[in-house]
Design a protein around this motif. Sequence first.
Motif, mmCIF file in Angstrom:
data_model
loop_
_atom_site.group_PDB
_atom_site.id
_atom_site.type_symbol
_atom_site.label_atom_id
_atom_site.label_comp_id
_atom_site.label_asym_id
_atom_site.label_seq_id
_atom_site.Cartn_x
_atom_site.Cartn_y
_atom_site.Cartn_z
ATOM 1 N N THR A 1 -9.284 15.224 0.664
ATOM 2 C CA THR A 1 -9.166 14.043 0.696
ATOM 3 C C THR A 1 -8.403 13.735 1.933
ATOM 4 O O THR A 1 -8.453 12.646 2.258
ATOM 5 N N GLY B 1 -7.268 6.965 -16.351
ATOM 6 C CA GLY B 1 -8.118 6.572 -15.300
ATOM 7 C C GLY B 1 -9.140 5.424 -15.773
ATOM 8 O O GLY B 1 -9.451 4.509 -14.810
ATOM 9 N N GLN C 1 8.010 2.082 -5.755
ATOM 10 C CA GLN C 1 6.890 1.179 -5.919
ATOM 11 C C GLN C 1 7.368 -0.256 -6.115
ATOM 12 O O GLN C 1 6.756 -1.268 -5.598
ATOM 13 N N MET D 1 -0.152 6.730 -6.691
ATOM 14 C CA MET D 1 -1.251 7.385 -6.630
ATOM 15 C C MET D 1 -1.003 9.043 -7.144
ATOM 16 O O MET D 1 -1.973 9.496 -7.841
ATOM 17 N N ASP E 1 1.690 1.627 -3.698
ATOM 18 C CA ASP E 1 0.514 2.061 -4.390
ATOM 19 C C ASP E 1 0.062 3.478 -4.068
ATOM 20 O O ASP E 1 -0.289 4.214 -5.018
ATOM 21 N N GLY E 2 0.124 3.960 -2.921
ATOM 22 C CA GLY E 2 0.017 5.356 -2.545
ATOM 23 C C GLY E 2 1.016 6.272 -3.023
ATOM 24 O O GLY E 2 0.574 7.321 -3.468
ATOM 25 N N PRO F 1 0.852 9.606 -1.167
ATOM 26 C CA PRO F 1 0.741 10.665 -2.127
ATOM 27 C C PRO F 1 1.731 11.739 -1.846
ATOM 28 O O PRO F 1 2.665 11.913 -3.074
ATOM 29 N N ASN G 1 -1.683 4.552 2.077
ATOM 30 C CA ASN G 1 -1.980 4.845 0.494
ATOM 31 C C ASN G 1 -2.653 6.098 0.228
ATOM 32 O O ASN G 1 -2.495 6.644 -0.812
ATOM 33 N N GLN G 2 -3.214 6.430 1.410
ATOM 34 C CA GLN G 2 -3.967 7.950 1.465
ATOM 35 C C GLN G 2 -3.224 9.044 1.984
ATOM 36 O O GLN G 2 -3.351 10.010 1.542
ATOM 37 N N ASN H 1 0.790 -1.253 0.010
ATOM 38 C CA ASN H 1 0.009 -0.161 -0.018
ATOM 39 C C ASN H 1 0.925 1.332 -0.045
ATOM 40 O O ASN H 1 0.430 2.302 -0.605
ATOM 41 N N ARG I 1 -7.425 1.977 -15.664
ATOM 42 C CA ARG I 1 -7.058 1.577 -14.317
ATOM 43 C C ARG I 1 -8.207 0.684 -13.827
ATOM 44 O O ARG I 1 -7.893 -0.315 -13.105
#
Length: 414
Positions: free
Chosen positions: A266, A56, A180, A35, A31-32, A162, A157-158, A28, A59
């Motif tokens: 977010t 997008g 990654q 992102m 993946d973040g 990022p 991830n969030q 994660n 994906r």
Amino acid sequence: MSRLGETIIPARLGPRFRWLLVSSWTTNIGDGIAMAAGPLLVASQTDDARLVALAGLLRGLPWLLVGLYAGALADRLDRRTVVVVANAVRSVVLALLCGSIATGHVSIGVVLVAVFALGMAEVFADSTSSTLTPMFVDKPDLGIANSRMQAGFLTANQLVGPPVGAFLFAAGMAWPFVTQLVCVVLGVVLVARIGSTREQVPASVDTHVRQDIVEGIRWLWAHAAIRTLAIVILTFNITWGAAWSILVLWSLDRVGMGEVGFGLLTTASALGGIVGTACYGWLERRFDLAVLMKTCLLLEVLMHLALALTTAPWLALLIMFGFGAYAFVWLNVSQVVRQRAVPTEFQGRVGSVYLIFVFGGMVIGQGIGGLIAEQWGLAAPFWFAFVGSGITLALVWSRLSSIAHADETPAEIA
């Protein structure tokens, strides 16, 4: 195990789940990072809005193309092996992408192919990973186990991923994808430590995958509680997708938050999600699952109403914090209900149907939201979401108690 370790990952969840959890947290992070870095890479190769939107779409498209097939394979094969192979394929694609960037051969075509290939591999990895938790954890502990999974997703991830991804991209276009790649490879090593999961593999398979898929759909449709839960997820994702499809325009033009303010929405949601997942164990001990389900869905309806009415940035941030808190409680509850009710041999197929409903609902909602906003203004999709989710909740309210205890209701399969 230390007191802190016992609090984060209770020993009763078992060593196999701990390896799975640490692997999930690790991947994660990667993946973040992607992102933020992924859209930046696309934008660095083209300023064509259609190609940006296509990235997008590519994906999410694999979920609709092979989601059911991936779920069927998860019920036929050693699930650990499926996760390892799928993430190994991701590693190869990432390595090729990094090589194209480092050698100067990257182009929008290369990026789009990589996005689609990574999406395909993620379908098999994610569909199968979600079936491992109920194999390793007893039913009473599924809520805690899933909340730990979600906490890792939110944090890595969030929140963390990022900004790190954006920073690495500024340092060098290839660096976020190299990072990654390292995370995915490490995740493969960690998940391999859980040992064989061949105990769920049928002794003999004499059916076609298509027949397995049909059996999974029949099982879901024959179970009244699980069927209703799936329909609720579909309809609430349609209403949610309609509102969220124009969230960026709503925040910029109606609320006047600016680009930084939109990013804070977010962040507020992720922070709320961390609070929700941290409190989940306490909530599950004190409230029946039916109460939690009703509360979360009611808050969803009211959240749409609040966003339709507000034009104050501070209030929008507060609403989004609340959204994150209850949304991840709902995610845990709905997942626990499904994992408790669905037999091990059907976990992959039924889980893949749910993901089709999730992504299908979002796609439908996003199309509806844009049309509504264009015709009636930026607040209109939120009014649509409020009315649509409110009607849905009213129709299923009396059935939520039976849905919450779906494991006590057998499927009516001949």
